[in-house]
Design a protein around this motif. Sequence first.
Motif, mmCIF file in Angstrom:
data_model
loop_
_atom_site.group_PDB
_atom_site.id
_atom_site.type_symbol
_atom_site.label_atom_id
_atom_site.label_comp_id
_atom_site.label_asym_id
_atom_site.label_seq_id
_atom_site.Cartn_x
_atom_site.Cartn_y
_atom_site.Cartn_z
ATOM 1 N N ALA A 1 0.637 -1.386 -0.090
ATOM 2 C CA ALA A 1 0.003 0.068 0.028
ATOM 3 C C ALA A 1 1.116 1.345 0.135
ATOM 4 C CB ALA A 1 -0.911 -0.028 1.265
ATOM 5 N N GLY A 2 2.099 0.999 -0.132
ATOM 6 C CA GLY A 2 3.031 2.404 -0.150
ATOM 7 C C GLY A 2 3.672 2.875 1.226
ATOM 8 N N LEU A 3 3.277 2.068 2.201
ATOM 9 C CA LEU A 3 3.749 2.292 3.475
ATOM 10 C C LEU A 3 5.081 1.778 4.023
ATOM 11 C CD1 LEU A 3 0.234 1.973 4.897
ATOM 12 C CD2 LEU A 3 1.625 4.353 5.365
ATOM 13 N N ASN A 4 5.877 2.671 4.482
ATOM 14 C CA ASN A 4 7.148 1.900 5.252
ATOM 15 C C ASN A 4 6.661 1.281 6.690
ATOM 16 O OD1 ASN A 4 8.934 3.280 3.403
ATOM 17 N ND2 ASN A 4 8.721 5.083 4.321
ATOM 18 N N VAL A 5 7.346 0.212 6.737
ATOM 19 C CA VAL A 5 6.914 -0.750 7.783
ATOM 20 C C VAL A 5 8.277 -0.902 8.516
ATOM 21 C CG1 VAL A 5 5.846 -3.065 8.490
ATOM 22 C CG2 VAL A 5 5.362 -1.950 6.430
ATOM 23 N N LEU A 6 8.038 -0.558 10.174
ATOM 24 C CA LEU A 6 8.981 -0.566 11.009
ATOM 25 C C LEU A 6 8.751 -1.529 12.212
ATOM 26 C CD1 LEU A 6 9.033 2.485 9.695
ATOM 27 C CD2 LEU A 6 11.105 2.688 11.300
ATOM 28 N N VAL A 7 9.584 -2.536 12.475
ATOM 29 C CA VAL A 7 9.101 -3.541 13.601
ATOM 30 C C VAL A 7 10.397 -3.664 14.322
ATOM 31 C CG1 VAL A 7 9.010 -6.072 13.855
ATOM 32 C CG2 VAL A 7 7.846 -4.936 11.863
ATOM 33 N N SER A 8 9.981 -3.494 15.823
ATOM 34 C CA SER A 8 11.013 -3.599 16.495
ATOM 35 C C SER A 8 10.949 -4.990 17.431
ATOM 36 C CB SER A 8 11.160 -2.441 17.847
ATOM 37 O OG SER A 8 12.003 -2.655 18.663
ATOM 38 N N THR A 9 12.039 -5.640 17.870
ATOM 39 C CA THR A 9 11.733 -6.814 18.212
ATOM 40 C C THR A 9 12.723 -7.783 18.984
ATOM 41 O OG1 THR A 9 11.483 -9.638 17.479
ATOM 42 C CG2 THR A 9 12.585 -8.041 15.958
ATOM 43 N N HIS A 10 12.780 -8.379 19.954
ATOM 44 C CA HIS A 10 13.624 -9.122 20.598
ATOM 45 C C HIS A 10 14.233 -10.442 19.823
ATOM 46 C CE1 HIS A 10 11.264 -12.090 21.712
ATOM 47 N NE2 HIS A 10 10.287 -11.694 22.710
ATOM 48 N N PHE A 11 13.594 -10.827 18.980
ATOM 49 C CA PHE A 11 13.946 -11.677 18.059
ATOM 50 C C PHE A 11 14.613 -13.050 18.653
ATOM 51 C CE2 PHE A 11 16.193 -12.161 13.693
ATOM 52 C CZ PHE A 11 14.903 -12.094 12.956
ATOM 53 N N SER A 12 13.963 -13.433 19.828
ATOM 54 C CA SER A 12 14.508 -14.552 20.419
ATOM 55 C C SER A 12 13.561 -15.699 20.389
ATOM 56 C CB SER A 12 14.423 -14.116 22.343
ATOM 57 O OG SER A 12 15.046 -15.219 23.052
ATOM 58 N N PHE A 13 13.663 -16.316 19.277
ATOM 59 C CA PHE A 13 12.874 -17.377 19.001
ATOM 60 C C PHE A 13 13.781 -18.370 18.281
ATOM 61 C CE2 PHE A 13 9.849 -13.734 19.004
ATOM 62 C CZ PHE A 13 8.929 -14.297 19.472
ATOM 63 N N LYS A 14 13.281 -19.516 18.071
ATOM 64 C CA LYS A 14 14.096 -20.630 17.399
ATOM 65 C C LYS A 14 13.359 -20.441 16.019
ATOM 66 C CE LYS A 14 16.150 -24.199 19.143
ATOM 67 N NZ LYS A 14 16.511 -25.480 19.715
ATOM 68 N N PHE A 15 13.781 -19.697 15.102
ATOM 69 C CA PHE A 15 13.101 -19.636 13.714
ATOM 70 C C PHE A 15 13.756 -20.802 12.815
ATOM 71 C CE2 PHE A 15 12.085 -14.925 14.501
ATOM 72 C CZ PHE A 15 10.992 -15.208 14.830
ATOM 73 N N PRO A 16 12.824 -21.539 12.025
ATOM 74 C CA PRO A 16 13.417 -22.366 11.122
ATOM 75 C C PRO A 16 13.828 -21.538 9.843
ATOM 76 C CG PRO A 16 11.029 -22.378 11.213
ATOM 77 C CD PRO A 16 11.517 -21.558 12.266
ATOM 78 N N ASP A 17 14.539 -22.140 8.912
ATOM 79 C CA ASP A 17 15.186 -21.366 7.587
ATOM 80 C C ASP A 17 13.871 -20.753 6.871
ATOM 81 O OD1 ASP A 17 17.666 -21.870 8.484
ATOM 82 O OD2 ASP A 17 17.772 -23.554 6.881
ATOM 83 N N LYS A 18 12.693 -21.534 6.695
ATOM 84 C CA LYS A 18 11.398 -21.102 6.153
ATOM 85 C C LYS A 18 10.906 -19.785 6.619
ATOM 86 C CE LYS A 18 6.815 -22.522 4.814
ATOM 87 N NZ LYS A 18 5.821 -23.385 4.788
ATOM 88 N N LYS A 19 11.147 -19.457 8.031
ATOM 89 C CA LYS A 19 10.513 -18.164 8.914
ATOM 90 C C LYS A 19 11.626 -17.039 8.253
ATOM 91 C CE LYS A 19 7.756 -16.018 11.279
ATOM 92 N NZ LYS A 19 6.335 -15.613 10.976
ATOM 93 N N ILE A 20 12.766 -17.393 8.438
ATOM 94 C CA ILE A 20 13.935 -16.378 8.029
ATOM 95 C C ILE A 20 13.489 -15.803 6.582
ATOM 96 C CG2 ILE A 20 16.417 -15.862 7.424
ATOM 97 C CD1 ILE A 20 15.499 -15.957 10.617
#
Length: 393
Positions: free
Chosen positions: A151-170
């Motif tokens: 929609a043309g909006l800049n998207v900012l996300v702040s996270t602690h990122f403390s998860f065991k993400f699989p490669d698919k999620k990355i």
Amino acid sequence: MTTPDRNTQSINKETSLPFGHFLWHWLKGIIYKRHSFFHHFTLAKARNLGKSILGYLTKKPQANYYPPVVKIDLSPLCNLHCPVCVHASPKENSVLLAQQHFDSDHMMSVADFKKIIDEIKGKTQSVYLYLMGEPFMHPHLCEMSQYANAAGLNVLVSTHFSFKFPDKKIAEIAHSGITHLELSIDGATQEIYEQTRVGGHLDWVLDNLERLVAYKKAHNLVYPKIEVQCLAFEHNRHQIPMLRAKVKALGVDMFTAEDGDVGSWAEMAAENFNISGPKEDKLIPACNWPFAAMVIKYNGDAVPCCLFNMGKEFSKDKSLSMSLGNVFKDGVSGVWNNKAYQQVRRYVSKPSLINEDKSLEKNFCYGCPQVSRGTFKEIIVSDGTQYNIRINQ
């Protein structure tokens, strides 16, 4: 884990709350994150931003523009218990902190999110998809960020990122449309890191970060820009150079370190201040938030700030909420220009109004250090230590 004495001393000593001058802080943020803020910039958005600045400088209570920035609380849920946060574990005489309540269904639906984006697109410049929760707790974060970006909006996300993400999620995160991804890492070793990110796993964070940077490089992706932010306290300042070197070696786009809060966000409310009177009226409003940004909770309730009265907004006692309206019922424009929002703008434009109109003691901003003088009452924070914070006496 017990907090070391040196950190306790930092909390106990009187200090200034990091409210600062919001306008200068806002401008610094725009300049520093200009690659994200000015991405998708158009003439229509420039006009909207210009009207916002003019409204602020002329103290107009009515806004003939949309908020240039909208902060959307997709979910207040979080899997950590950081000491300053509304998710901290309360101790002893904590007041509002002990009343915090979160349910698994506290999540904004994709449909409601899209309604907000459809209304603000073409006018608003950026959306921040976080407030008091961890954005990645929402299962549809990437879908929502893609919609906002499209929609043309800049998207900012702040996270602690403390998860065991699989490669698919990355890979999903890399293609999510997030413009700016800010990772909060407050230490270079687990022992130091976990003192502020209680329940977090530094090895998970760094592993996710390394794979995300590698994926971006392998696929020649410009976005998301990745920033690592370190909140500095007495217990972790010595590790900032080590952390900076470590994440820069991984290939992040930027690294920032700034002083962290030593109080409890949940307790930032008028009831916890000894208020001695209003701040002096000045040529420009005491705060630019009511003129430049709207904060929308997961349930559609809108508030003018993400720093004050948060403990009331997530209390189990719903009557404590000081929401200015609900965007699901009245739309962003309807709430942005209602009587409650206009009253907030009048108040921050002239704090001395409180001397003439005592009804302003029920205003969302009453007691905030931007408009009020006073001292913060002594409270026991989540780790059992005491603090007493001087507010611009």
